[in-house]
Motif scaffolding. Sequence first.
Motif, PDB file in Angstrom:
ATOM      1  N   THR A  88     -35.684  48.999  -0.127  1.00  0.00           N
ATOM      2  CA  THR A  88     -36.260  48.162   0.931  1.00  0.00           C
ATOM      3  C   THR A  88     -37.534  48.844   1.430  1.00  0.00           C
ATOM      4  O   THR A  88     -37.681  49.137   2.605  1.00  0.00           O
ATOM      5  CB  THR A  88     -35.264  47.966   2.093  1.00  0.00           C
ATOM      6  N   GLU A  89     -38.434  49.105   0.505  1.00  0.00           N
ATOM      7  CA  GLU A  89     -39.674  49.800   0.849  1.00  0.00           C
ATOM      8  C   GLU A  89     -40.707  48.829   1.441  1.00  0.00           C
ATOM      9  O   GLU A  89     -40.853  47.710   0.963  1.00  0.00           O
ATOM     10  CB  GLU A  89     -40.280  50.446  -0.402  1.00  0.00           C
ATOM     11  N   GLU A  90     -41.358  49.272   2.456  1.00  0.00           N
ATOM     12  CA  GLU A  90     -42.469  48.505   3.021  1.00  0.00           C
ATOM     13  C   GLU A  90     -43.687  49.416   3.120  1.00  0.00           C
ATOM     14  O   GLU A  90     -43.551  50.631   3.336  1.00  0.00           O
ATOM     15  CB  GLU A  90     -42.125  47.967   4.420  1.00  0.00           C
ATOM     16  N   LYS A 132     -35.286  60.714  -0.137  1.00  0.00           N
ATOM     17  CA  LYS A 132     -33.999  59.991  -0.224  1.00  0.00           C
ATOM     18  C   LYS A 132     -34.064  58.840  -1.231  1.00  0.00           C
ATOM     19  O   LYS A 132     -33.199  58.702  -2.093  1.00  0.00           O
ATOM     20  CB  LYS A 132     -33.609  59.454   1.168  1.00  0.00           C
ATOM     21  N   THR A 133     -35.096  58.010  -1.104  1.00  0.00           N
ATOM     22  CA  THR A 133     -35.246  56.878  -2.021  1.00  0.00           C
ATOM     23  C   THR A 133     -35.435  57.374  -3.448  1.00  0.00           C
ATOM     24  O   THR A 133     -34.883  56.814  -4.398  1.00  0.00           O
ATOM     25  CB  THR A 133     -36.453  56.015  -1.590  1.00  0.00           C
ATOM     26  N   THR A 134     -36.180  58.458  -3.583  1.00  0.00           N
ATOM     27  CA  THR A 134     -36.407  59.047  -4.905  1.00  0.00           C
ATOM     28  C   THR A 134     -35.086  59.491  -5.518  1.00  0.00           C
ATOM     29  O   THR A 134     -34.810  59.238  -6.689  1.00  0.00           O
ATOM     30  CB  THR A 134     -37.364  60.250  -4.783  1.00  0.00           C
ATOM     31  N   THR A 187     -42.350  53.228   3.062  1.00  0.00           N
ATOM     32  CA  THR A 187     -41.203  53.838   3.740  1.00  0.00           C
ATOM     33  C   THR A 187     -40.019  52.875   3.688  1.00  0.00           C
ATOM     34  O   THR A 187     -40.203  51.651   3.615  1.00  0.00           O
ATOM     35  CB  THR A 187     -41.553  54.184   5.208  1.00  0.00           C
ATOM     36  N   THR A 188     -38.818  53.434   3.739  1.00  0.00           N
ATOM     37  CA  THR A 188     -37.607  52.613   3.699  1.00  0.00           C
ATOM     38  C   THR A 188     -37.372  51.991   5.075  1.00  0.00           C
ATOM     39  O   THR A 188     -37.347  52.701   6.081  1.00  0.00           O
ATOM     40  CB  THR A 188     -36.393  53.484   3.301  1.00  0.00           C
ATOM     41  N   VAL A 189     -37.197  50.672   5.103  1.00  0.00           N
ATOM     42  CA  VAL A 189     -37.012  50.017   6.395  1.00  0.00           C
ATOM     43  C   VAL A 189     -35.573  49.549   6.626  1.00  0.00           C
ATOM     44  O   VAL A 189     -35.229  49.109   7.718  1.00  0.00           O
ATOM     45  CB  VAL A 189     -37.967  48.815   6.572  1.00  0.00           C
TER      46      VAL A 189
HETATM   47 MG    MG Z   1     -36.752  56.093   1.625  1.00  0.00          MG
END
Ligand code: MG
Length: 207
Positions: free
Chosen positions: A54-56, A39-41, A77-79
Amino acid sequence: MDYASSDVREAVRHDGDLLLSHGARGVKVVVVGGFGVGKTTMVGAVSEIPPLTTEETMTQAGVGIDHNPGVKDKKTTTVAMDFGRISINEELILYLFGTPGQERFWFLWNGIFEGALGAVVLVDTRRIEVSFEVITRLEDRRVPFVVAVNAFPEAPQYPLGDLRTALALSETVPIVTCDARDRASCRDALLALMGYLYTLAAAQETA
Ligand SMILES: [Mg+2]
Ligand SMILES: Nc1nc2c(ncn2[C@@H]2O[C@H](COP(=O)(O)OP(=O)(O)OP(=O)(O)O)[C@@H](O)[C@H]2O)c(=O)[nH]1
């Protein structure tokens, strides 16, 4: 709220090229899916502005809590959410919101989906099962969605009909394949969603 509503008719005008009747209009779209499906990609690849992420870092503390079989190399991972923007043409701008994949952050969906007209569900065919709950939740919320299979190189390729059966999708839900790292491919997936929203709105208009 009925997402296939007049909002859609207002937002999407289909004139061969998804033209709007007047002025630029922003449409909120959500990129959703299970943990680590890309998703973030996707939001980052397709966004014309630097994406908000908002990756941690994933730590040992998440072991036993986070569901990450099959994604062992994943470091972050997206938080909260991802955010990006893409102009489809001079009159239609999509605001993209990516959801967190970890189930412990799914309570954030309520805010992320507020006012969204539709969603792209990313699926990794190595881990189809992480998509079941996601799709059920979208159906419960009556959010129109298309399924985009993120074609990881090592992922098995199934006939789309088999995937439709495995995901228990109705015949009308579009399924496309994409590469979440590729801008044009992600844009095509978003256009598939826009086309689907138009079809739903047009059907509602004639009903
Ligand atoms: Mg993500
Ligand atoms: N080979 C390949 N790798 C990909 C693709 N899409 C994503 N990745 C990689 O897969 C990993 C997961 O991608 P993310 O974009 O963080 O996944 P996500 O769905 O946002 O993950 P969460 O937010 O933690 O649920 C990253 O290391 C990406 O670089 C793809 O299409 N092909």
